[in-house]
Scaffold this motif. Structure first.
Motif, mmCIF file in Angstrom:
data_model
loop_
_atom_site.group_PDB
_atom_site.id
_atom_site.type_symbol
_atom_site.label_atom_id
_atom_site.label_comp_id
_atom_site.label_asym_id
_atom_site.label_seq_id
_atom_site.Cartn_x
_atom_site.Cartn_y
_atom_site.Cartn_z
ATOM 1 N N VAL A 18 42.909 34.381 45.962
ATOM 2 C CA VAL A 18 43.741 35.254 46.797
ATOM 3 C C VAL A 18 42.982 35.642 48.070
ATOM 4 O O VAL A 18 43.601 35.852 49.114
ATOM 5 C CB VAL A 18 44.224 36.490 46.009
ATOM 6 N N ALA A 19 41.664 35.678 48.017
ATOM 7 C CA ALA A 19 40.882 35.958 49.223
ATOM 8 C C ALA A 19 41.025 34.823 50.240
ATOM 9 O O ALA A 19 40.955 35.066 51.450
ATOM 10 C CB ALA A 19 39.407 36.162 48.873
ATOM 11 N N GLN A 20 41.250 33.605 49.770
ATOM 12 C CA GLN A 20 41.434 32.458 50.668
ATOM 13 C C GLN A 20 42.751 32.550 51.421
ATOM 14 O O GLN A 20 42.819 32.243 52.601
ATOM 15 C CB GLN A 20 41.398 31.149 49.887
ATOM 16 N N LYS A 21 43.804 32.945 50.701
ATOM 17 C CA LYS A 21 45.129 33.126 51.311
ATOM 18 C C LYS A 21 46.025 33.855 50.324
ATOM 19 O O LYS A 21 45.769 33.852 49.122
ATOM 20 C CB LYS A 21 45.761 31.779 51.704
ATOM 21 N N ASP A 22 47.079 34.496 50.821
ATOM 22 C CA ASP A 22 48.043 35.158 49.955
ATOM 23 C C ASP A 22 48.660 34.120 49.033
ATOM 24 O O ASP A 22 48.964 32.996 49.466
ATOM 25 C CB ASP A 22 49.141 35.831 50.776
ATOM 26 N N ARG A 23 48.850 34.503 47.778
ATOM 27 C CA ARG A 23 49.404 33.557 46.799
ATOM 28 C C ARG A 23 50.357 34.279 45.862
ATOM 29 O O ARG A 23 50.267 35.484 45.670
ATOM 30 C CB ARG A 23 48.293 32.916 45.979
ATOM 31 N N ARG A 48 48.745 42.106 37.403
ATOM 32 C CA ARG A 48 49.221 43.494 37.341
ATOM 33 C C ARG A 48 48.043 44.470 37.327
ATOM 34 O O ARG A 48 48.044 45.474 38.031
ATOM 35 C CB ARG A 48 50.101 43.712 36.110
ATOM 36 N N ARG A 49 47.024 44.156 36.527
ATOM 37 C CA ARG A 49 45.870 45.044 36.420
ATOM 38 C C ARG A 49 45.095 45.106 37.735
ATOM 39 O O ARG A 49 44.712 46.184 38.195
ATOM 40 C CB ARG A 49 44.948 44.598 35.289
ATOM 41 N N LEU A 50 44.872 43.958 38.367
ATOM 42 C CA LEU A 50 44.142 43.936 39.635
ATOM 43 C C LEU A 50 44.898 44.694 40.723
ATOM 44 O O LEU A 50 44.292 45.343 41.577
ATOM 45 C CB LEU A 50 43.859 42.495 40.061
ATOM 46 N N THR A 51 46.225 44.632 40.686
ATOM 47 C CA THR A 51 47.051 45.382 41.641
ATOM 48 C C THR A 51 46.944 46.884 41.359
ATOM 49 O O THR A 51 46.749 47.683 42.280
ATOM 50 C CB THR A 51 48.511 44.908 41.586
ATOM 51 N N MET A 52 47.046 47.252 40.082
ATOM 52 C CA MET A 52 46.942 48.672 39.712
ATOM 53 C C MET A 52 45.562 49.234 40.042
ATOM 54 O O MET A 52 45.435 50.411 40.388
ATOM 55 C CB MET A 52 47.264 48.865 38.233
ATOM 56 N N ASP A 53 44.535 48.396 39.966
ATOM 57 C CA ASP A 53 43.169 48.835 40.278
ATOM 58 C C ASP A 53 42.908 48.919 41.786
ATOM 59 O O ASP A 53 41.825 49.325 42.208
ATOM 60 C CB ASP A 53 42.149 47.893 39.641
ATOM 61 N N GLY A 54 43.880 48.510 42.599
ATOM 62 C CA GLY A 54 43.749 48.613 44.046
ATOM 63 C C GLY A 54 43.116 47.408 44.714
ATOM 64 O O GLY A 54 42.800 47.453 45.895
ATOM 65 N N TYR A 55 42.940 46.304 43.970
ATOM 66 C CA TYR A 55 42.314 45.110 44.537
ATOM 67 C C TYR A 55 43.318 44.211 45.260
ATOM 68 O O TYR A 55 42.925 43.398 46.089
ATOM 69 C CB TYR A 55 41.600 44.310 43.452
ATOM 70 N N PHE A 56 44.593 44.356 44.931
ATOM 71 C CA PHE A 56 45.657 43.584 45.567
ATOM 72 C C PHE A 56 46.785 44.509 45.994
ATOM 73 O O PHE A 56 47.001 45.557 45.387
ATOM 74 C CB PHE A 56 46.285 42.561 44.602
ATOM 75 N N THR A 73 48.058 39.963 48.053
ATOM 76 C CA THR A 73 47.128 40.025 49.179
ATOM 77 C C THR A 73 45.923 40.835 48.734
ATOM 78 O O THR A 73 46.075 41.899 48.132
ATOM 79 C CB THR A 73 47.781 40.739 50.381
ATOM 80 N N ILE A 74 44.730 40.351 49.028
ATOM 81 C CA ILE A 74 43.526 41.080 48.634
ATOM 82 C C ILE A 74 43.291 42.248 49.594
ATOM 83 O O ILE A 74 43.532 42.132 50.802
ATOM 84 C CB ILE A 74 42.303 40.137 48.555
ATOM 85 N N THR A 75 42.867 43.366 49.049
ATOM 86 C CA THR A 75 42.563 44.555 49.848
ATOM 87 C C THR A 75 41.069 44.571 50.186
ATOM 88 O O THR A 75 40.292 43.765 49.657
ATOM 89 C CB THR A 75 42.906 45.830 49.060
ATOM 90 N N ASP A 76 40.664 45.511 51.021
ATOM 91 C CA ASP A 76 39.233 45.667 51.318
ATOM 92 C C ASP A 76 38.464 45.992 50.041
ATOM 93 O O ASP A 76 37.356 45.496 49.826
ATOM 94 C CB ASP A 76 39.006 46.765 52.364
ATOM 95 N N GLY A 78 39.323 45.028 47.081
ATOM 96 C CA GLY A 78 39.290 43.772 46.341
ATOM 97 C C GLY A 78 38.212 42.835 46.865
ATOM 98 O O GLY A 78 37.527 42.151 46.089
ATOM 99 N N LYS A 79 38.043 42.801 48.196
ATOM 100 C CA LYS A 79 36.992 41.956 48.784
ATOM 101 C C LYS A 79 35.612 42.433 48.349
ATOM 102 O O LYS A 79 34.732 41.625 48.048
ATOM 103 C CB LYS A 79 37.105 41.963 50.313
ATOM 104 N N ALA A 80 35.415 43.749 48.319
ATOM 105 C CA ALA A 80 34.124 44.300 47.883
ATOM 106 C C ALA A 80 33.877 43.960 46.417
ATOM 107 O O ALA A 80 32.764 43.588 46.034
ATOM 108 C CB ALA A 80 34.095 45.815 48.107
ATOM 109 N N HIS A 81 34.920 44.063 45.597
ATOM 110 C CA HIS A 81 34.788 43.731 44.173
ATOM 111 C C HIS A 81 34.489 42.241 43.995
ATOM 112 O O HIS A 81 33.651 41.866 43.172
ATOM 113 C CB HIS A 81 36.065 44.129 43.430
ATOM 114 N N LEU A 82 35.144 41.409 44.783
ATOM 115 C CA LEU A 82 34.887 39.966 44.739
ATOM 116 C C LEU A 82 33.432 39.678 45.087
ATOM 117 O O LEU A 82 32.773 38.879 44.413
ATOM 118 C CB LEU A 82 35.827 39.221 45.687
ATOM 119 N N ASP A 83 32.915 40.316 46.113
ATOM 120 C CA ASP A 83 31.512 40.126 46.492
ATOM 121 C C ASP A 83 30.578 40.482 45.335
ATOM 122 O O ASP A 83 29.611 39.761 45.050
ATOM 123 C CB ASP A 83 31.148 40.967 47.721
#
Length: 106
Positions: A18-23, A48-56, A73-76, A78-83
């Motif tokens: 999802v960080a590469q592009k919206d999916r 659903r969980r990643l969205t509820m956690d604020g990552y998407f 769409t990944i949020t800021d 979510g990007k920090a969590h991905l890192d």
């Protein structure tokens, strides 16, 4: 592949894609399944969980092939969590590879 291995890295895979592009969900299932065997049912609860956690965040987009699709769409956050997950993954795989590639059995 061992189900526990897959379960542990599915978050990382979904966030990275999802960080590469919206999916949308099925697109994620197809992208992951091209490399790792997963069940479609494993991805939707995770989304659903990643969205509820604020990552998407999500939005609907019309589709020529049926009803509107929910895109992620990944949020800021979510990007920090991905890192963080990528760093952990690199440390983990480097350590495991060092252990299993040793030619000295001691």
């Amino acid at each position: 592949m061992n189900p526990q291995f897959k379960k542990g890295v599915l978050n990382l895979c979904v966030l990275a894609l999802v960080a590469q592009k919206d999916r949308y969900g099925y697109e994620l299932v197809q992208a992951i399944s091209a490399n790792v065997s997963i069940s479609e049912g494993a991805v939707y609860p995770l989304l659903r969980r990643l969205t509820m956690d604020g990552y998407f965040t999500t939005y609907l987009k019309e589709s020529a092939e049926g009803p509107p699709r929910k895109y992620y769409t990944i949020t800021d956050q979510g990007k920090a969590h991905l890192d963080e997950l990528q760093t952990e993954w690199e440390l983990f795989t480097t350590g495991v590879n060092a252990l299993i590639q040793r030619s000295d059995p001691s």
